[in-house]
Enzyme design. Structure first.
Site, short mmCIF file in Angstrom:
data_model
loop_
_atom_site.label_atom_id
_atom_site.label_comp_id
_atom_site.label_asym_id
_atom_site.label_seq_id
_atom_site.Cartn_x
_atom_site.Cartn_y
_atom_site.Cartn_z
N HIS A 2 -63.88 -26.75 51.18
CA HIS A 2 -63.59 -27.43 52.45
C HIS A 2 -62.65 -26.56 53.31
CE1 HIS A 2 -62.61 -30.48 55.39
NE2 HIS A 2 -61.33 -30.31 55.12
N HIS A 6 -62.47 -25.25 57.52
CA HIS A 6 -61.39 -24.82 58.42
C HIS A 6 -61.33 -23.31 58.63
CE1 HIS A 6 -59.68 -28.82 58.84
NE2 HIS A 6 -59.88 -28.99 57.54
N GLU A 57 -62.25 -32.59 62.28
CA GLU A 57 -62.80 -32.84 60.94
C GLU A 57 -64.25 -33.35 60.98
OE1 GLU A 57 -61.46 -32.20 58.00
OE2 GLU A 57 -59.32 -31.98 58.37
N SER A 93 -68.63 -28.69 55.53
CA SER A 93 -68.40 -28.30 54.14
C SER A 93 -69.07 -29.25 53.17
CB SER A 93 -66.89 -28.22 53.86
OG SER A 93 -66.26 -29.45 54.16
FE LIG Z 1 -59.75 -30.88 56.47
#
Ligand SMILES: [Fe+2]
Length: 295
Positions: free
Chosen positions: A175, A180, A221, A240
Site C-alpha cells: 500500500h 503512496h 486514498e 494498491s
Molecule cells: Fe494510505
C-alpha cells in the site's frame, strides 16, 4: 498494553495504520514491539513476528536524513510481492488514471522483488522532492498528516503475511509503495499532499481535523476521476488493491463535492460503497488545491 493504547493502535492514521506502542517501551522490549491481533494472519507465525519486530526496530532507530536500512525480506515474502503484482498489474492497466501509470513507469519496480524503501525514496525525492521515512512508533493522524506539510511521508516497511497474499488487515509496504510512493512521484499529487499537511497545521479543533481526514480519505486514498469517458482511480487505497480496483465501478459514484466528502463517514474495513468522482484529473487538482489553500 493498556486499553487506551489498544484503541490508539486501531485508530491510528487515516487508513488505520497499526504501529507499535510507545517507542521507549518498544526499545526496552525488542522482542515485542509489534502487537498483532489474534485474528491477524501472521499471529501464529513466530518467524514472521520476529521479522516484523526487526523491521519496526529499523524505524525506531531511524534518524531523518540517514540512509534507510534495508528490510530483511525473505524469498517467501518476495513471492508474496510477485503474487500481488500478477493480480495488480492487469487491474491497474485497466483502471488506473494516466497520471498514475506515467509515474509507475518512472519508478520501474521489478515483478519478483519487493523494492526497498531506500530505493523508492531516492527516486521519488529526485522527482517531486517528497521523502519517504520508515515509521514504527505511535503516529497519531495529526502527526502523520502534519509531516506531509514538510514533504515527508511516514511509511511502514513490512509486508503482509504470506498465507494471504491478496488480503491485509493493515496498510503494508505494498500500500505504501505501490499506492503512496507512486502517487508522490507525481509533482501535482505531491503538492496536494503537502497542502493537506499545511491545512492540518492550521486546524485546531478535533472536529475540523476529522473533516479534513475524511477529505484526504475520499481523494488521496480513494479518489476516482473521469478520463476518456471512463472512471479511473487516482486514490492509493484503490491502486494498491486489485480486488477493490475491479469492484470500484459498483460503488455509488458521486460527483466530487469536498464539503459532502468532509461530512461522509467511512468504514476502512470494507470495500468503499461510496466514492467521489472528479470530472478530470485537472479539475480534481484545481478544486482540491483551492479548497486546501483557503482552509
Ligand atoms: Fe494510505
Amino acid at each position: 498494553m493498556t486499553a487506551d493504547k489498544t484503541t490508539q493502535l486501531l485508530s491510528d492514521h487515516v487508513d488505520m495504520r497499526p504501529v507499535a506502542a510507545n517507542p521507549d517501551e518498544a526499545i526496552a522490549d525488542r522482542n515485542a514491539i509489534v502487537q498483532l491481533d489474534p485474528d491477524h494472519p501472521g499471529f501464529r507465525d513466530l518467524a514472521y513476528r520476529q521479522r516484523r519486530n526487526q523491521i519496526a526496530q529499523i524505524a525506531l532507530m531511524y534518524q531523518p536524513g540517514d540512509p534507510i536500512p534495508d528490510a530483511p525480506y525473505t524469498s517467501e515474502e518476495h513471492q508474496v510481492w510477485f503474487a500481488i503484482w500478477q493480480a495488480l498489474q492487469p487491474a491497474q492497466q485497466k483502471h488506473a488514471c494516466t497520471e498514475y501509470l506515467e509515474c509507475l513507469k518512472q519508478l520501474n519496480f521489478l515483478p519478483d522483488r519487493i523494492p526497498q524503501l531506500s530505493e523508492v525514496n531516492e527516486r521519488v525525492l529526485a522527482i517531486s522532492g517528497f521523502r519517504l521515512e520508515p515509521v514504527a512508533g505511535l503516529v497519531q493522524p495529526r502527526v502523520f498528516l502534519e509531516n506531509l506539510a514538510d514533504g515527508v511521508f511516514l511509511c511502514t516497511q513490512y509486508i503482509r503475511h504470506h498465507s494471504t497474499p491478496l488480503y491485509t488487515p493493515e496498510p503494508d509496504v505494498v500500500h505504501e509503495i505501490v499506492g503512496h510512493g507512486v502517487t508522490l512521484a507525481s509533482p501535482r499529487l505531491a503538492e496536494l499532499n503537502r497542502l493537506f499537511g499545511k491545512a492540518v497545521k492550521r486546524t485546531i479543533s478535533a472536529e475540523a481535523l476529522e473533516r479534513l481526514s475524511r477529505i484526504y480519505w475520499f481523494t488521496i486514498e480513494f479518489g476516482v476521476l473521469r478520463e476518456d469517458g471512463r472512471v479511473k482511480a487516482y486514490g492509493t487505497g484503490l491502486l494498491s488493491s486489485a480486488g477493490e480496483l475491479e469492484k470500484m465501478h459498483e460503488a455509488d459514484l458521486r460527483p466530487l463535492d469536498l464539503d459532502a466528502a468532509a461530512r461522509h463517514d467511512y468504514d476502512p474495513t470494507h470495500f468503499q460503497p461510496v466514492l467521489f468522482r472528479a470530472e478530470s484529473f485537472e479539475s480534481m487538482y484545481q478544486m482540491l488545491r483551492e479548497y486546501l489553500a483557503s482552509w
